[in-house]
Design an enzyme around this catalytic site. Structure first.
Site, PDB file in Angstrom:
ATOM      1  N   ARG A  15      14.225   7.867  28.355  1.00  0.00           N
ATOM      2  CA  ARG A  15      12.937   8.201  28.529  1.00  0.00           C
ATOM      3  C   ARG A  15      11.954   6.959  28.202  1.00  0.00           C
ATOM      4  NH1 ARG A  15      11.952  12.737  23.736  1.00  0.00           N
ATOM      5  NH2 ARG A  15      13.661  11.229  22.961  1.00  0.00           N
ATOM      6  N   LYS A  75      11.040   6.634  20.632  1.00  0.00           N
ATOM      7  CA  LYS A  75      11.794   6.687  19.461  1.00  0.00           C
ATOM      8  C   LYS A  75      11.426   5.655  18.393  1.00  0.00           C
ATOM      9  CE  LYS A  75      14.386   9.536  18.846  1.00  0.00           C
ATOM     10  NZ  LYS A  75      14.099  11.017  18.249  1.00  0.00           N
ATOM     11  N   TYR A  94       7.481   8.489  18.027  1.00  0.00           N
ATOM     12  CA  TYR A  94       8.172   9.489  16.877  1.00  0.00           C
ATOM     13  C   TYR A  94       8.771   8.632  15.920  1.00  0.00           C
ATOM     14  CZ  TYR A  94       7.911  13.189  20.304  1.00  0.00           C
ATOM     15  OH  TYR A  94       7.564  14.235  21.155  1.00  0.00           O
ATOM     16  N   HIS A  96       9.649  10.064  12.228  1.00  0.00           N
ATOM     17  CA  HIS A  96      10.518  11.008  11.579  1.00  0.00           C
ATOM     18  C   HIS A  96      11.008  10.311  10.141  1.00  0.00           C
ATOM     19  CE1 HIS A  96      10.476  14.161  14.291  1.00  0.00           C
ATOM     20  NE2 HIS A  96      10.815  13.550  15.301  1.00  0.00           N
ATOM     21  N   GLU A 118       4.875  12.877  15.466  1.00  0.00           N
ATOM     22  CA  GLU A 118       5.299  14.597  14.827  1.00  0.00           C
ATOM     23  C   GLU A 118       4.520  14.994  14.012  1.00  0.00           C
ATOM     24  OE1 GLU A 118       7.270  11.554  14.603  1.00  0.00           O
ATOM     25  OE2 GLU A 118       7.593  11.436  12.398  1.00  0.00           O
ATOM     26  N   VAL A 179      10.736  25.348  19.273  1.00  0.00           N
ATOM     27  CA  VAL A 179      11.928  25.463  19.476  1.00  0.00           C
ATOM     28  C   VAL A 179      12.575  26.822  19.604  1.00  0.00           C
ATOM     29  CG1 VAL A 179      14.531  24.551  18.807  1.00  0.00           C
ATOM     30  CG2 VAL A 179      12.389  23.025  18.820  1.00  0.00           C
ATOM     31  N   SER A 220      13.563  35.758   7.441  1.00  0.00           N
ATOM     32  CA  SER A 220      14.759  34.832   7.077  1.00  0.00           C
ATOM     33  C   SER A 220      14.933  34.790   5.622  1.00  0.00           C
ATOM     34  CB  SER A 220      14.200  33.353   7.528  1.00  0.00           C
ATOM     35  OG  SER A 220      15.120  32.507   7.122  1.00  0.00           O
ATOM     36  N   VAL A 267      19.004  21.905  15.912  1.00  0.00           N
ATOM     37  CA  VAL A 267      17.991  20.758  16.602  1.00  0.00           C
ATOM     38  C   VAL A 267      17.035  20.340  15.449  1.00  0.00           C
ATOM     39  CG1 VAL A 267      16.172  21.034  18.060  1.00  0.00           C
ATOM     40  CG2 VAL A 267      17.892  22.673  18.546  1.00  0.00           C
ATOM     41  N   ASP A 270      16.781  15.665  13.366  1.00  0.00           N
ATOM     42  CA  ASP A 270      15.860  14.685  13.233  1.00  0.00           C
ATOM     43  C   ASP A 270      15.123  14.909  11.846  1.00  0.00           C
ATOM     44  OD1 ASP A 270      14.387  16.977  14.077  1.00  0.00           O
ATOM     45  OD2 ASP A 270      13.278  15.645  15.614  1.00  0.00           O
ATOM     46  N   ASN A 300      18.158  13.280  19.576  1.00  0.00           N
ATOM     47  CA  ASN A 300      17.321  12.953  20.709  1.00  0.00           C
ATOM     48  C   ASN A 300      17.735  13.814  21.796  1.00  0.00           C
ATOM     49  OD1 ASN A 300      19.423  11.255  21.149  1.00  0.00           O
ATOM     50  ND2 ASN A 300      18.260   9.879  22.172  1.00  0.00           N
ATOM     51  N   MET A 301      17.765  15.140  21.888  1.00  0.00           N
ATOM     52  CA  MET A 301      18.060  15.876  22.711  1.00  0.00           C
ATOM     53  C   MET A 301      17.389  15.787  24.141  1.00  0.00           C
ATOM     54  SD  MET A 301      18.795  19.371  20.682  1.00  0.00           S
ATOM     55  CE  MET A 301      19.536  20.276  22.024  1.00  0.00           C
TER      56      MET A 301
HETATM   57  N1  LIG Z   1      16.929  16.978  18.092  1.00  0.00           N
HETATM   58  C1  LIG Z   1      15.931  16.953  18.907  1.00  0.00           C
HETATM   59  O1  LIG Z   1      16.182  16.238  19.942  1.00  0.00           O
HETATM   60  C2  LIG Z   1      14.614  17.590  18.644  1.00  0.00           C
HETATM   61  C3  LIG Z   1      13.792  17.693  19.645  1.00  0.00           C
HETATM   62  C4  LIG Z   1      12.308  18.333  19.360  1.00  0.00           C
HETATM   63  C5  LIG Z   1      12.247  18.838  18.066  1.00  0.00           C
HETATM   64  N2  LIG Z   1      13.316  19.001  17.156  1.00  0.00           N
HETATM   65  C6  LIG Z   1      13.152  19.363  15.863  1.00  0.00           C
HETATM   66  O2  LIG Z   1      13.288  20.831  15.783  1.00  0.00           O
HETATM   67  C7  LIG Z   1      12.613  21.146  14.425  1.00  0.00           C
HETATM   68  C8  LIG Z   1      11.800  22.462  15.112  1.00  0.00           C
HETATM   69  O3  LIG Z   1      10.665  22.158  15.693  1.00  0.00           O
HETATM   70  P1  LIG Z   1       9.392  23.284  16.273  1.00  0.00           P
HETATM   71  O4  LIG Z   1       8.432  22.546  17.224  1.00  0.00           O
HETATM   72  O5  LIG Z   1      10.206  24.548  16.563  1.00  0.00           O
HETATM   73  O6  LIG Z   1       8.879  23.393  15.052  1.00  0.00           O
HETATM   74  P2  LIG Z   1       7.697  24.771  14.398  1.00  0.00           P
HETATM   75  O7  LIG Z   1       6.879  24.155  13.555  1.00  0.00           O
HETATM   76  O8  LIG Z   1       6.929  25.131  15.679  1.00  0.00           O
HETATM   77  O9  LIG Z   1       8.613  25.684  14.086  1.00  0.00           O
HETATM   78  C9  LIG Z   1       9.424  25.506  12.970  1.00  0.00           C
HETATM   79  C10 LIG Z   1       9.583  27.155  12.385  1.00  0.00           C
HETATM   80  O10 LIG Z   1      10.386  27.067  11.126  1.00  0.00           O
HETATM   81  C11 LIG Z   1      10.056  27.935  10.305  1.00  0.00           C
HETATM   82  N3  LIG Z   1      10.557  28.116   9.039  1.00  0.00           N
HETATM   83  C12 LIG Z   1      10.378  27.269   7.778  1.00  0.00           C
HETATM   84  N4  LIG Z   1      11.080  27.647   6.918  1.00  0.00           N
HETATM   85  C13 LIG Z   1      11.989  28.472   7.331  1.00  0.00           C
HETATM   86  C14 LIG Z   1      12.989  29.151   6.880  1.00  0.00           C
HETATM   87  N5  LIG Z   1      13.300  28.863   5.353  1.00  0.00           N
HETATM   88  N6  LIG Z   1      13.650  30.203   7.566  1.00  0.00           N
HETATM   89  C15 LIG Z   1      13.305  30.189   8.910  1.00  0.00           C
HETATM   90  N7  LIG Z   1      12.311  29.663   9.466  1.00  0.00           N
HETATM   91  C16 LIG Z   1      11.797  28.819   8.782  1.00  0.00           C
HETATM   92  C17 LIG Z   1       8.419  27.883  10.492  1.00  0.00           C
HETATM   93  O11 LIG Z   1       7.694  29.076   9.831  1.00  0.00           O
HETATM   94  C18 LIG Z   1       7.949  27.767  12.024  1.00  0.00           C
HETATM   95  O12 LIG Z   1       7.806  29.078  12.503  1.00  0.00           O
HETATM   96  C19 LIG Z   1      11.741  20.152  13.970  1.00  0.00           C
HETATM   97  O13 LIG Z   1      12.734  19.532  13.136  1.00  0.00           O
HETATM   98  C20 LIG Z   1      11.730  19.220  15.111  1.00  0.00           C
HETATM   99  O14 LIG Z   1      11.499  17.799  14.733  1.00  0.00           O
HETATM  100  C21 LIG Z   1      14.270  18.276  17.252  1.00  0.00           C
END
Ligand SMILES: NC(=O)c1ccc[n+]([C@@H]2O[C@H](COP(=O)([O-])OP(=O)(O)OC[C@H]3O[C@@H](n4cnc5c(N)ncnc54)[C@H](O)[C@@H]3O)[C@@H](O)[C@H]2O)c1
Length: 370
Positions: A15, A75, A94, A96, A118, A179, A220, A267, A270, A300-301
C-alpha cells in the site's frame, strides 16, 4: 507544508499512504509533496502519474525524512525509518504502540509528533481511520480462513459453504465490530453457519437485524468461548479495546479441545492478538501450527490487496492530512477532537492513556504538549 510519502518497507506491504488524486488536492492548497520513487507501484500508481498530479519524485528515502515536515505512511516506522524520524516532525500513520515497547521507546527517543491513525476517534467512539482497513481485513479473514481449511494446506478439509446434502462449515467470530460484521457478512454469504460473539449487546442486536438468520449472535464469555471453539472449523479473532492489548479470549489450553485442522485467523494480532498463542506472521509465511490448530496471524492483512486497500485508506485519511497540512498539527488537533485523540507520543511524551498503561510509562496530559 512539505509532505513526505516514503515507500513502505514492511514485508509484503504494497500500500501507499497517498494517491495521485491526494497529491493533486494537496497541491491545490499550496503544499509540496515528495513521493519516494516506486512508492505507488504496488498499488498501481506510477511515478509519472504522481508527477503529473504535482508531486516531486525522490529517489533516496533519507531525503524525504530529512526535508518533510510531515511524513505520511501506512505502517509504523521500522528498522532504519526509526532512526530517520526527526524531533518535531509529524508522523501520521498506523502505529499500534500498545503492542510494541520497542517502537514506543524508539519514537519517544526521536521526539517526533506521532499521530496514530488507529486512535483517531470521533465523538460517537467510531474509529474513522481504522474502519476502512477493518472492512478489508474482515472480508479477507473469511477468504483466508476458507483457503486454509483445505487439506493440502493442513486445514480440516471442510468446504465452508457445504454442498446439498452436506452441512456447511462453522465459523466462530469473536467481536462484532467492523471486522466481525464484515467477516459475518462474507461467511454467511458463502453459506457457512456463523456464530458471532460480543460483550456489547447493542452490536449483537444490530447484527441480528441486518444479517441472515443463520448468523447466530451470542454474548461473549469465557465459558461460552470454551464450549464453542470445540465445534467450529474457523475461528476469527476480531476484538478491540481501543489503544490497549487485546484480551486473550482463546487460551492455550483450549487448543487441545479443538478438532485437528481447525483454523484460527486472529485479525486482532496488531493489538497483540485475542488468542494466547497468536504470534505475528507475514504474507510470506502467514501460518504456523500449534496442537494441530492452524494459526493465521498476519498483522497487515490489507497489504495483500493494495489496489483495494490504498483507495479505501486514502479516502478516509486525506481530509485529516489536508487539515494538518493547512493548519499545523496543534491547530488541527485543537479544532478536531477526533484528530486530538490520534496524538499518542508527542515530542518524547506519551499522551495516550492506553500506551502509557500498556508499558507503565508516565502519562502526560495532552495540554502539556500544546
Ligand atoms: N491484522 C490486520 O491486518 C488488521 C486489519 C484491520 C484491523 N485489525 C484489527 O482488528 C481488530 C478489530 O477491529 P475493529 O475495527 O473490528 O474494531 P471494533 O472496535 O469495530 O470492534 C471490536 C469489537 O470487539 C468487541 N469486544 C471487546 N471485548 C470483547 C470480548 N471480551 N468479547 C467479544 N467481543 C469483545 C467490542 O465490543 C467491539 O464490538 C483490531 O485490533 C484492529 O486493529 C487488524
Amino acid at each position: 507544508m512539505i509532505i513526505g510519502i516514503p515507500k513502505e518497507i514492511k514485508n509484503n506491504e504494497s500500500r501507499v499512504a497517498l494517491t495521485a488524486s491526494g497529491v493533486f488536492e494537496l497541491k491545490q492548497y499550496g503544499h509540496h509533496v515528495l513521493v519516494e520513487q516506486g512508492a505507488g507501484k504496488g498499488s498501481g500508481i506510477s511515478d509519472a502519474e504522481y508527477e503529473s498530479a504535482g508531486a516531486e519524485i525522490v529517489t533516496d528515502p533519507h531525503d524525504i525524512w530529512r526535508q518533510a515536515e510531515m511524513i505520511v505512511k501506512v505502517k509504523e516506522p521500522i528498522d532504519e525509518e526509526l532512526r530517520l524520524a526527526r524531533a518535531g516532525q509529524i508522523v501520521f500513520t498506523y502505529f499500534h504502540f500498545a503492542s510494541s515497547i520497542v517502537l514506543t521507546e524508539a519514537m519517544i527517543g526521536r521526539g517526533s509528533v506521532c499521530i496514530a491513525y488507529e486512535t483517531v476517534e470521533k465523538p460517537d467512539r467510531s474509529l474513522p481511520l481504522l474502519t476502512p482497513m477493518s472492512e478489508v481485513a474482515g472480508r479477507m479473514a473469511v477468504q483466508q480462513g476458507a483457503r486454509y481449511l483445505e487439506k493440502p494446506v493442513k486445514g480440516r478439509g471442510v468446504l465452508l459453504g457445504g454442498v446439498p446434502g452436506v452441512p456447511p462449515g462453522r465459523v466462530l467470530i469473536l467481536g462484532a465490530g467492523i471486522v466481525g460484521v464484515q467477516a459475518a457478512k462474507m461467511a454467511s454469504g458463502l453459506g457457512a453457519h456463523v456464530t458471532i460473539l460480543d460483550i456489547n449487546t447493542d452490536r449483537l442486536r444490530y447484527i441480528n437485524d441486518i444479517l441472515p438468520p443463520h448468523v447466530i449472535t451470542q454474548y461473549s464469555s469465557q465459558y461460552t468461548i470454551r464450549k464453542l471453539v470445540q465445534t467450529h472449523d474457523l475461528i476469527i479473532g476480531a476484538v478491540l479495546i481501543p489503544g490497549t492489548k487485546a484480551p486473550n479470549l482463546v487460551t492455550r489450553d483450549m487448543l487441545k479441545t479443538m478438532r485437528p485442522g481447525t483454523v484460527i485467523v486472529d485479525v486482532a494480532v496488531d493489538q497483540g492478538g485475542c488468542v494466547e498463542t497468536c504470534v505475528p506472521t507475514t504474507h510470506e509465511n502467514p501460518t504456523y501450527i500449534i496442537d494441530d490448530v492452524l494459526h493465521y496471524c498476519v498483522a497487515n492483512m490489507p497489504g495483500a490487496v493494495p489496489f483495494t486497500s490504498t483507495l479505501a485508506l486514502t479516502n478516509s485519511t486525506l481530509p485529516y492530512i489536508i487539515n494538518i497540512a493547512n493548519k499545523g498539527w496543534k491547530a488541527a488537533c485543537a479544532n478536531d477532537s477526533a484528530l486530538m485523540k490520534g496524538l499518542n507520543v508527542v515530542e518524547g511524551k506519551v499522551v495516550y492513556r492506553g500506551v502509557a498503561e500498556a508499558f507503565d510509562l508516565p502519562l502526560h496530559d495532552v495540554v502539556e504538549v500544546f
